[in-house]
Design a protein around this motif. Structure first.
Motif, PDB file in Angstrom:
ATOM      1  N   LEU A  68     -13.119   4.778  29.215  1.00 24.18           N
ATOM      2  CA  LEU A  68     -14.141   5.790  29.432  1.00 24.18           C
ATOM      3  C   LEU A  68     -15.262   5.486  28.455  1.00 24.18           C
ATOM      4  O   LEU A  68     -15.078   5.585  27.244  1.00 24.18           O
ATOM      5  CB  LEU A  68     -13.579   7.191  29.190  1.00 24.18           C
ATOM      6  CG  LEU A  68     -12.349   7.590  30.016  1.00 24.18           C
ATOM      7  CD1 LEU A  68     -11.921   9.009  29.660  1.00 24.18           C
ATOM      8  CD2 LEU A  68     -12.621   7.466  31.509  1.00 24.18           C
ATOM      9  N   LYS A  97     -16.672  12.198  27.656  1.00 22.07           N
ATOM     10  CA  LYS A  97     -15.506  11.312  27.766  1.00 22.07           C
ATOM     11  C   LYS A  97     -14.310  11.820  26.959  1.00 22.07           C
ATOM     12  O   LYS A  97     -13.173  11.748  27.431  1.00 22.07           O
ATOM     13  CB  LYS A  97     -15.871   9.886  27.361  1.00 22.07           C
ATOM     14  CG  LYS A  97     -16.480   9.711  25.999  1.00 22.07           C
ATOM     15  CD  LYS A  97     -16.991   8.296  25.796  1.00 22.07           C
ATOM     16  CE  LYS A  97     -17.511   8.077  24.369  1.00 22.07           C
ATOM     17  NZ  LYS A  97     -18.662   8.945  24.050  1.00 22.07           N
ATOM     18  N   SER A  98     -14.528  12.332  25.749  1.00 21.40           N
ATOM     19  CA  SER A  98     -13.411  12.849  24.950  1.00 21.40           C
ATOM     20  C   SER A  98     -12.877  14.149  25.531  1.00 21.40           C
ATOM     21  O   SER A  98     -11.663  14.420  25.473  1.00 21.40           O
ATOM     22  CB  SER A  98     -13.847  13.058  23.500  1.00 21.40           C
ATOM     23  OG  SER A  98     -14.079  11.809  22.867  1.00 21.40           O
ATOM     24  N   ASP A 148      -8.323   7.594  21.698  1.00 19.77           N
ATOM     25  CA  ASP A 148      -9.660   8.129  21.452  1.00 19.77           C
ATOM     26  C   ASP A 148     -10.333   7.358  20.324  1.00 19.77           C
ATOM     27  O   ASP A 148     -10.025   7.573  19.158  1.00 19.77           O
ATOM     28  CB  ASP A 148      -9.573   9.622  21.105  1.00 19.77           C
ATOM     29  CG  ASP A 148     -10.943  10.288  21.102  1.00 19.77           C
ATOM     30  OD1 ASP A 148     -11.930   9.612  21.430  1.00 19.77           O
ATOM     31  OD2 ASP A 148     -11.017  11.480  20.763  1.00 19.77           O
ATOM     32  N   VAL A 150     -11.095   5.677  25.118  1.00 18.52           N
ATOM     33  CA  VAL A 150     -12.460   6.187  24.992  1.00 18.52           C
ATOM     34  C   VAL A 150     -13.218   5.335  23.983  1.00 18.52           C
ATOM     35  O   VAL A 150     -12.716   5.039  22.899  1.00 18.52           O
ATOM     36  CB  VAL A 150     -12.458   7.655  24.535  1.00 18.52           C
ATOM     37  CG1 VAL A 150     -13.816   8.062  23.961  1.00 18.52           C
ATOM     38  CG2 VAL A 150     -12.104   8.576  25.689  1.00 18.52           C
ATOM     39  N   HIS A 200     -17.598   4.364  22.716  1.00 20.38           N
ATOM     40  CA  HIS A 200     -19.048   4.435  22.931  1.00 20.38           C
ATOM     41  C   HIS A 200     -19.671   3.038  22.874  1.00 20.38           C
ATOM     42  O   HIS A 200     -20.872   2.892  23.060  1.00 20.38           O
ATOM     43  CB  HIS A 200     -19.705   5.319  21.867  1.00 20.38           C
ATOM     44  CG  HIS A 200     -19.608   4.728  20.485  1.00 20.38           C
ATOM     45  ND1 HIS A 200     -18.494   4.897  19.683  1.00 20.38           N
ATOM     46  CD2 HIS A 200     -20.463   3.954  19.773  1.00 20.38           C
ATOM     47  CE1 HIS A 200     -18.682   4.252  18.542  1.00 20.38           C
ATOM     48  NE2 HIS A 200     -19.865   3.672  18.582  1.00 20.38           N
ATOM     49  N   MET A 211     -19.900   6.930  31.858  1.00 24.43           N
ATOM     50  CA  MET A 211     -20.198   8.347  32.021  1.00 24.43           C
ATOM     51  C   MET A 211     -21.585   8.664  31.474  1.00 24.43           C
ATOM     52  O   MET A 211     -22.064   8.027  30.533  1.00 24.43           O
ATOM     53  CB  MET A 211     -19.129   9.196  31.335  1.00 24.43           C
ATOM     54  CG  MET A 211     -17.738   8.998  31.907  1.00 24.43           C
ATOM     55  SD  MET A 211     -16.495  10.075  31.154  1.00 24.43           S
ATOM     56  CE  MET A 211     -17.097  11.697  31.669  1.00 24.43           C
TER      57      MET A 211
END
Length: 375
Positions: A39, A47-48, A165, A197, A199, A214
């Protein structure tokens, strides 16, 4: 659907609101079994939150979640987290500081008798390579050792799905790459279905079998790393994976006309429509003045494996950026000829600011992902 084709997780039209703010809207996603799904998106994209809904530590306002073909979340069903057979690795690992590594690994095995717990702990420690750490405590472990311990604890109960995460974000760059590589080897060795997850688009490209990009609580694009990078569905997707040169253009007879050339694209637009071109820095090259498009070198930055070069081209508002893995002998201030090598050029039927369109100007955009290649 046959069991061998059934996704490990199926999310259908998931939504979540915090007060008046929609954090997730109409999320539908099939997570393939035995694969790593990322994600991906900027902070605040949801996403989290989506990961917490899968784990069961939060409830959606709408939609359903199926795990292995069994409904675990729906209008009339909510399976408690401890009954979902879903593992979770937190960003800070969340190891219990007062417990040894062995006891941390045994924490999720309370349903087994003592002999089975010891056997499972020994087995998972051996397979992940932390047997020598079993009698130590979390404060005495390095960052990489803590991460491996958290991974072993999550895998010990043999979950159907493992959620992670931002699991590598707390590690220094050099250690992060090594631990990430080792973690991937372990997950693939176990055949684990994982949802991670991040970034970081480069991390997603490196680890994922499936990337879910996303944006503002919605899915912008889903696909393999090659799909996302080579065939971006929007300029947002194209720019998210790395820097792009963004040029305004006019659509004319099956191609887009820009100040640096005409590009064919598989679009269906009326003649005279505004459109957008995103050009990767690696799609540009330069030669001595007298060939190609007349340009001038504004700056050169040597990064070791490549040079980053900014080039001024009239009548563009902002310079173009290119990357070269070859040594460029021309100096700052020199006139050069700009060429396009045909790679990583993407055209989108998207609105263009009027001030750019008036002179077919352009600007550099720094971002993070891609979608649909046009050459």
């Amino acid at each position: 659907m046959p069991a061998d084709q059934r996704p490990a997780l199926w999310l259908d039209r998931i939504s979540r609101r915090f007060g008046s703010r929609a954090v997730l809207e109409d999320i539908s996603l099939a997570v393939p079994s035995g694969r790593i799904t990322c994600l991906l998106g900027e902070s605040g994209c949801g996403k989290s939150t989506l990961l917490r809904l899968i784990a069961g530590v939060d409830r959606p306002d709408g939609g359903t979640i199926d795990l292995g073909g069994t409904r675990i979340v729906g209008p009339d069903r909510f399976t408690e987290p401890e009954l979902r057979r879903i593992g979770f690795i937190f960003q800070d690992y969340a190891l219990f500081p007062h417990l040894s590594v062995a006891d941390n690994l045994a924490f999720g095995l309370q349903g087994l008798d003592r002999r089975e717990r010891r056997s499972r702990v020994a087995e998972i420690a051996d397979r992940i390579g932390i047997t020598h750490l079993l009698n130590r405590y979390p404060h005495s472990l390095s960052g990489g050792e803590q991460q491996r311990t958290a991974l072993a604890r999550a895998l010990a109960p043999r979950p159907e799905v493992l959620l992670m995460d931002e699991p590598f974000s707390n590690l220094d760059q050099g250690l992060r790459e090594r631990v990430r590589r080792e973690t991937l080897e372990i997950l693939r060795q176990f055949g684990t279905t994982a949802v991670l997850v991040t970034h970081d688009p480069q991390e997603a490209l490196a680890v994922a079998d499936l990337i879910v990009l996303m944006r503002n609580g919605r899915i912008e694009q889903t696909g393999s790393p090659f799909d996302i990078y080579d065939r971006p569905a929007s300029s947002y997707a194209a720019e998210f994976m790395g820097p792009c040169n963004r040029l305004a253009g006019i659509w004319t007879r099956g191609s887009i006309e820009t100040p640096i050339g005409r590009f064919a694209a598989g679009l269906d637009l009326p003649n005279g429509s505004a459109a957008l071109v995103c050009i990767r820095p690696q799609a540009l090259s330069i030669a001595p003045d007298g060939s190609g498009i007349s340009a001038r070198i504004l700056s050169k930055t040597f990064t070791g494996e490549s040079e980053q070069i900014e080039i001024s081209v009239h009548p563009l508002f902002q310079p173009l950026r290119m990357h070269s893995h070859e040594r460029i002998r021309m100096a700052v201030g020199d006139k050069v000829g700009l060429h396009l090598n045909g790679a990583q050029i993407h055209v989108f039927a998207e609105p263009v600011p009027l001030e750019q369109l008036s002179s077919l100007g352009g600007e550099i955009i720094h971002g993070e992902i891609l979608t649909e290649t046009v050459s």
